[in-house]
Design a protein around this motif. Structure first.
Motif, short mmCIF file in Angstrom:
data_model
loop_
_atom_site.label_atom_id
_atom_site.label_comp_id
_atom_site.label_asym_id
_atom_site.label_seq_id
_atom_site.Cartn_x
_atom_site.Cartn_y
_atom_site.Cartn_z
N GLU A 124 -11.84 5.27 4.20
CA GLU A 124 -11.93 6.15 5.35
C GLU A 124 -11.18 5.57 6.55
OE1 GLU A 124 -14.51 5.25 3.44
OE2 GLU A 124 -15.20 7.15 2.62
N GLN A 125 -11.26 4.26 6.73
CA GLN A 125 -10.57 3.62 7.85
C GLN A 125 -9.07 3.85 7.74
OE1 GLN A 125 -12.08 2.23 10.48
NE2 GLN A 125 -10.09 2.01 11.43
N ASP A 126 -8.53 3.78 6.52
CA ASP A 126 -7.11 4.02 6.32
C ASP A 126 -6.73 5.43 6.75
OD1 ASP A 126 -7.03 2.15 3.21
OD2 ASP A 126 -6.76 1.47 5.27
N ILE A 127 -7.54 6.41 6.38
CA ILE A 127 -7.27 7.80 6.75
C ILE A 127 -7.36 7.94 8.27
CG2 ILE A 127 -8.10 10.18 6.60
CD1 ILE A 127 -9.02 9.51 3.73
N GLY A 128 -8.40 7.37 8.85
CA GLY A 128 -8.55 7.42 10.31
C GLY A 128 -7.38 6.78 11.01
N ASN A 161 -11.99 6.09 14.10
CA ASN A 161 -12.60 4.77 14.27
C ASN A 161 -13.39 4.30 13.06
OD1 ASN A 161 -11.69 4.21 16.97
ND2 ASN A 161 -13.04 5.86 17.63
N GLY A 162 -13.35 5.08 11.96
CA GLY A 162 -14.01 4.69 10.73
C GLY A 162 -15.52 4.81 10.77
N LYS A 163 -16.05 5.53 11.76
CA LYS A 163 -17.50 5.69 11.87
C LYS A 163 -18.02 6.81 10.98
CE LYS A 163 -17.77 3.98 16.60
NZ LYS A 163 -18.05 4.35 18.00
N LYS A 164 -17.17 7.78 10.68
CA LYS A 164 -17.54 8.88 9.80
C LYS A 164 -16.46 9.09 8.77
CE LYS A 164 -20.69 11.42 12.71
NZ LYS A 164 -21.01 12.67 13.36
N SER A 165 -16.88 9.57 7.62
CA SER A 165 -15.94 9.86 6.54
C SER A 165 -15.55 11.34 6.61
CB SER A 165 -16.58 9.60 5.18
OG SER A 165 -16.97 8.26 5.08
N PRO A 166 -14.25 11.62 6.57
CA PRO A 166 -13.85 13.03 6.57
C PRO A 166 -14.10 13.66 5.21
CG PRO A 166 -11.93 11.63 6.34
CD PRO A 166 -13.12 10.72 6.54
N THR A 167 -14.48 14.91 5.22
CA THR A 167 -14.58 15.65 3.97
C THR A 167 -13.17 16.09 3.58
OG1 THR A 167 -14.85 17.78 5.08
CG2 THR A 167 -16.88 16.54 4.57
N LEU A 168 -13.01 16.56 2.35
CA LEU A 168 -11.71 17.10 1.95
C LEU A 168 -11.34 18.27 2.83
CD1 LEU A 168 -12.02 16.91 -1.93
CD2 LEU A 168 -10.68 15.43 -0.44
N ASP A 184 0.23 14.61 2.25
CA ASP A 184 1.05 13.79 3.14
C ASP A 184 0.19 12.99 4.12
OD1 ASP A 184 3.40 14.66 1.97
OD2 ASP A 184 3.72 16.26 3.42
N LEU A 185 -0.98 13.51 4.46
CA LEU A 185 -1.85 12.81 5.38
C LEU A 185 -2.55 11.61 4.71
CD1 LEU A 185 -3.09 12.71 8.23
CD2 LEU A 185 -4.88 14.23 7.39
N ILE A 186 -2.92 11.76 3.45
CA ILE A 186 -3.70 10.70 2.82
C ILE A 186 -2.88 9.72 1.99
CG2 ILE A 186 -5.83 12.03 2.81
CD1 ILE A 186 -5.39 12.65 -0.11
N ILE A 187 -1.63 10.01 1.77
CA ILE A 187 -0.80 9.09 0.97
C ILE A 187 0.15 8.32 1.87
CG2 ILE A 187 1.00 8.95 -0.78
CD1 ILE A 187 -0.41 11.15 -2.26
#
Length: 187
Positions: A124-128, A161-168, A184-187
């Motif tokens: 999740e932190q990587d996505i954030g 900030n990695g405090k919450k996980s995004p849903t798909l 493109d956002l997650i890779i």
């Protein structure tokens, strides 16, 4: 499946349809629909997500009349940690329902789960961090991105900030706000 009317859709862990393919059309079938029981009655998707196992609802077993002509297979999808992250639904008119179709779908899910186990999951932190970096590269405030994505600014901040996980679904909305694909956002 090519020779029979069908619809296959992927949902996130909250039962929101985020991807759809197939030839079957109709009221109550589409991307962006929430297939939780609160919205559509008994649902293979929500039950598969909650129970963690495949489920079949055949025709008249559907509570909502508009789905009674369908046979629906719902299957949870797990990540390499065995956590349910999504579900797949395959629906066909009841006259085309056959046990071998469920076996085909189960086999496909097992293959997908094996592929997920081979791939390092994005934390999740990587996505954030990716969202924050992209937002800053485009000189956008959190408020602007959140408004475009139709999510709250505080939720976007928590994701960054990695405090919450995004849903798909959230990832899809945020990607749309940037005018890019979810991939493109997650890779």
């Amino acid at each position: 499946m090519r020779n029979i009317p069908h619809v296959i859709f992927l949902t996130d862990k909250d039962a929101w349809a985020i991807g759809l393919m197939g030839t079957l059309k109709g009221d109550g079938i589409g991307e962006g629909i929430n297939y939780a029981e609160d919205y559509v009655g008994n649902s293979t998707i929500e039950t598969a997500l909650k129970e963690g196992k495949p489920l079949l609802i055949y025709g008249a077993e559907h509570y909502v009349e508009r789905y009674r002509h369908l046979c629906c297979f719902g299957l949870p999808i797990r990540d390499k940690r065995n956590k349910i992250i999504a579900a797949l639904n395959v629906s066909v008119p009841t006259k085309y329902a056959a046990p071998q179709n469920l076996i085909i779908v189960l086999t496909a899910i097992k293959g997908l789960e094996e592929k997920l186990s081979e791939t390092e999951l994005i934390e999740e932190q990587d996505i954030g961090g990716r969202i924050r970096k992209l937002r800053k590269q485009r000189s956008l405030s959190q408020t602007v991105v959140a408004d475009r994505a139709d999510i709250s600014q505080s939720f976007l901040s928590d994701i960054e900030n990695g405090k919450k996980s995004p849903t798909l679904r959230s990832i899809r909305l945020i990607a749309k706000a940037f005018n890019i694909s979810s991939k493109d956002l997650i890779i």
